[in-house]
Enzyme design. Structure first.
Site, mmCIF file in Angstrom:
data_model
loop_
_atom_site.group_PDB
_atom_site.id
_atom_site.type_symbol
_atom_site.label_atom_id
_atom_site.label_comp_id
_atom_site.label_asym_id
_atom_site.label_seq_id
_atom_site.Cartn_x
_atom_site.Cartn_y
_atom_site.Cartn_z
ATOM 1 N N SER A 288 12.881 42.608 41.474
ATOM 2 C CA SER A 288 13.538 42.075 40.274
ATOM 3 C C SER A 288 13.927 40.605 40.490
ATOM 4 O O SER A 288 13.075 39.811 40.918
ATOM 5 C CB SER A 288 14.753 42.957 39.967
ATOM 6 O OG SER A 288 15.187 42.811 38.637
ATOM 7 N N ASP A 344 7.288 49.298 33.475
ATOM 8 C CA ASP A 344 8.511 48.543 33.749
ATOM 9 C C ASP A 344 8.567 47.305 32.863
ATOM 10 O O ASP A 344 7.587 46.563 32.757
ATOM 11 C CB ASP A 344 8.527 48.140 35.231
ATOM 12 C CG ASP A 344 9.793 47.400 35.647
ATOM 13 O OD1 ASP A 344 9.858 46.979 36.826
ATOM 14 O OD2 ASP A 344 10.720 47.242 34.822
ATOM 15 N N HIS A 399 12.040 50.804 36.559
ATOM 16 C CA HIS A 399 12.262 49.554 37.280
ATOM 17 C C HIS A 399 12.742 49.797 38.718
ATOM 18 O O HIS A 399 12.839 48.871 39.503
ATOM 19 C CB HIS A 399 13.296 48.707 36.518
ATOM 20 C CG HIS A 399 13.503 47.323 37.067
ATOM 21 N ND1 HIS A 399 12.471 46.446 37.312
ATOM 22 C CD2 HIS A 399 14.643 46.659 37.417
ATOM 23 C CE1 HIS A 399 12.959 45.309 37.787
ATOM 24 N NE2 HIS A 399 14.268 45.410 37.871
#
Lengths: 487, 487
Positions: A288, A344, A399
């Site tokens: 991320s 995602d 995610h």
């Protein structure tokens, strides 16, 4: 053109003043019904939803009880293949089908990324909120990661010059907090002698911490690109750069920036091992936001240490910069492998806006879409490929690092089914989300402390024990005990 | 007249097929935004909300750090006062101001009630969902309750003849579940020799498990009164009676009903101690639904064992029966002390309906209101009296046993402030709810297992360990090892 808004803003994922000490309580306060609805709208737009093809029942799949078997294949010597595994040929012919040795390396770096969450103190009631719960000598042992054969050499702290930086986890005990400005942002580690032998070189890893959920800080993506590098053409998103480069003499932990801290250590280690005649590589990893910081780190390291084999292995990373940034990275020889779960949403960002009039998300049709570009090679995995995962919409689950690692573990090729020889512990998927099918009977979001860290004292009262003095963050010099001169 | 509906139905507190193994995950799935709104409407109607008088800041209150002090006052001999403490004079002049010795006894019984939740297996993924997690020899030790000086002699199991009884916690592993029909419903315990000396008699306690939240089973309150006892005039709510009296040969744990199980044991113990020449008392305790079952138990025990001093100490209990039921209990000499938090909605039930036309709750104006009556003496405590509690609306928190015990601990009289000598560990309040003010820095709902009960096996895989064979529920005879003849 409608004002660019982020998923976060319209998902109303507001920062709550909540007390939490694990990822999971942290996440629970971050979701709401309205946000789920909007997230679904977003998901539909981006074709992220999974069409209603009947989910194969687990009983139709060869599901063996693997509880009494090891979770990985035995380690293999890759010393004659390491450059390819490190991306020297851009992983050509190694991704689909996925080379088994590469699979193992990807999962190793993924676990290094996941460690930045598992060890993080999310407890806003603690004076150490925002720091690492363990000192660097204990980190891997506490998390069961000694198996990889790396040693942590330094911790990295970051701050941000942005007003109200919402990515920052803050203690509510401001007067007593270990820091008002900084967060533990990751670490530098090095392969030990045995692992170096197996992998054919001394491997320096930098693992950057991200965020477990698309969260507030996305709002702060002002779609403002800042120049990076000497030419002024390469540009990266302002917020990411701010985290990477901010510093202030008024702070304890960021008198130097994250960038300076990591580059000092990487240069020091590179010099140390080169003087010993060893081959050295640099692998930068992150999930991320951490994947974005990894790219900035790579850009800088490639400029400072030309000729050093530098790779980025990222998981669920957003786009970071413009075409010129991508091209300069390429010219500098940085190799990037982006692991992406198809469903995602984060790797799609930025690139979308919320259309106020339509009250839904639309692709932007102006210049912005064309500005942000992904870099490097992509390994794309698909939630639907696994019979162990629920396929319904799950913003957080899609995610999650553990979802990524599960899918990589099971990935043979884009035209194959989930590998029957996959051994990774399925329970890990549900550490911090709710992705496993019910038949597996693993609780959702199970990674948690007994009694949220409270313990009974001599009088039977439940109290938060004090941190071991060893585990209290220490900004001064961050002792170079790993081959260093300080104590 | 509008159809009577329950809070539950209109709060849409539906049973989810969720996986949980503590009270807290159990509760989390049970609340929703709409339910909160309706609960607030209900709260306003019942004047349960707390008006916005400024909550006294904790710093204005003498708040000493008590961490290194004992949590209770030393035990005192009450052998010459026990009958009064047990309610022989209906606790006249003992409740306001609250006699300190009585306070201690109330808290003791409250902890016995709380134990029924702390030890309960809520994990619907476990084959033992609905049972007690420990065997009766370990129960008090595991929960830190040996300090009270009682010994558990028998477990009680209950079932219900109602279709889809939603109070029943069910394992999802139906084929392998320890039971499809029954739940662990409480236990019988007896004071040991030392405690019996202190309190002046051998005290038999029956603790009934309730429900932690006003939940689905309220819908099943059909407002149908069933007769109890020989005269046919005394009537009690149908659902409560069903739980107390149901049995079926087709089950393993309820070939006898809860009523038969408990009465067999109580009669056996009474006879045993009377033959030894001891004075004996019976105290029946329970929270919420458990408080209702306690009354039914008391009615039956008083009929079967006239002359035995029988008291009920209940916490947050709903109304149970009609005036005739109340009067018969009174005539049989049963003494009831209802501990009630003023802001708790459950003691108001039943007695309200949801008016479909008005889409809000109204008091019923027909015969029903007049039908259900509370029994006995009341000790009413007020959330606002405590500077340690948040005063904002909190359906679950106002009903929590630990909130009750905190307020009893701090209660001197209805015209006094919270006792400064109160020593009970404040952290306990937040075991399963979010009631403590932030300044205390105690996490909300903290009572939880590490990693939701998962542990690493020899291969490092996270698995649910098997239950110790000792802790597997055992229906056969439930061995009368406490002074009994069986092994």
């Amino acid at each position: 053109m409608a004002t660019t808004e982020t998923i976060h803003h319209h998902l109303h994922l507001h920062r709550h003043h909540d007390h939490h000490n694990t990822i999971n309580t942290h996440l629970k306060q971050k979701t709401s019904t309205k946000s789920t609805r909007l997230a679904k709208s977003l998901s539909n737009l981006l074709h992220l939803h999974i069409q209603g093809s009947a989910q194969k029942s687990l009983s139709n799949v060869r599901f063996e009880e693997k509880k009494d078997t090891p979770t990985t294949s035995p380690k293999e010597d890759i010393s004659d293949k390491w450059r390819d595994m490190h991306g020297s040929s851009d992983w050509n012919n190694l991704l689909d089908p996925l080379h088994p040795l590469l699979r193992r390396e990807i999962i190793k770096y993924g676990e290094f990324s996941q460690a930045t969450y598992d060890a993080f103190d999310f407890d806003s009631f603690s004076k150490y909120c925002g720091s690492c719960r363990y000192n660097r000598h204990n980190l891997f042992e506490k998390l069961g990661l000694n198996k990889h054969g790396y040693i942590v050499s330094k911790y990295i702290y970051a701050m941000s010059s942005m007003k109200v930086p919402r990515w920052l986890e803050k203690s509510r005990l401001l007067e007593n907090a270990w820091s008002k400005d900084s967060n533990w942002m990751g670490y530098v580690a090095v392969s030990d002698d045995e692992e170096s032998k197996r992998i054919g070189r001394r491997d320096i890893v930098v693992a950057w911490r991200g965020t477990v959920a698309p969260s507030e800080w996305y709002e702060d993506l002002k779609r403002k690109l800042d120049p990076i590098g000497p030419h002024g053409e390469a540009k990266v998103e302002h917020g990411f750069l701010s985290i990477y480069t901010s510093k202030s003499d008024a702070t304890r932990y960021n008198k130097s920036s994250a960038s300076e801290q990591v580059m000092d250590e990487v240069k020091r280690l590179v010099q140390f091992y080169k003087e010993k005649g060893e081959e050295v590589s640099l692998a930068i990893t992150g999930h991320s936001l951490g994947g974005a910081l990894a790219l900035l780190n790579a850009y800088e390291a490639a400029s400072a240490l030309p000729g050093l084999p530098i790779s980025v292995i990222s998981f669920g990373a957003p786009r970071v910069g413009n075409i010129a940034f991508r091209d300069e990275l390429h010219q500098k020889g940085v190799k990037t492998l982006r692991v992406v779960v198809k469903q995602d949403v984060v790797p799609r960002m930025p690139g979308i806006v919320f259309n106020e009039a339509l009250q839904r998300f639309v692709y932007i049709t102006g210049s912005l879409e064309w500005v942000y570009h992904h870099v490097g090679a992509e390994l794309k995995v698909d939630v639907r490929s696994s019979p162990y995962l629920k396929h319904r919409f799950n913003l957080l689950g899609f995610h999650s690092v553990e979802t990524y690692l599960h899918l990589v573990d099971g990935f043979h090729s884009s035209s194959s089914v989930f590998r029957s020889e996959a051994r990774r512990d399925l329970a890990l998927v549900n550490k911090a989300c709710d992705m496993l099918v019910d038949e597996l009977r693993i609780p959702q979001s199970w990674y948690q402390l007994a009694n949220k860290g409270l313990e009974r004292n001599a009088h039977g009262r439940w109290v938060k024990p004090k941190r071991d003095p060893e585990d209290i963050p220490s900004p001064i010099g961050e002792e170079h005990t790993l081959h260093g001169t300080d104590s």
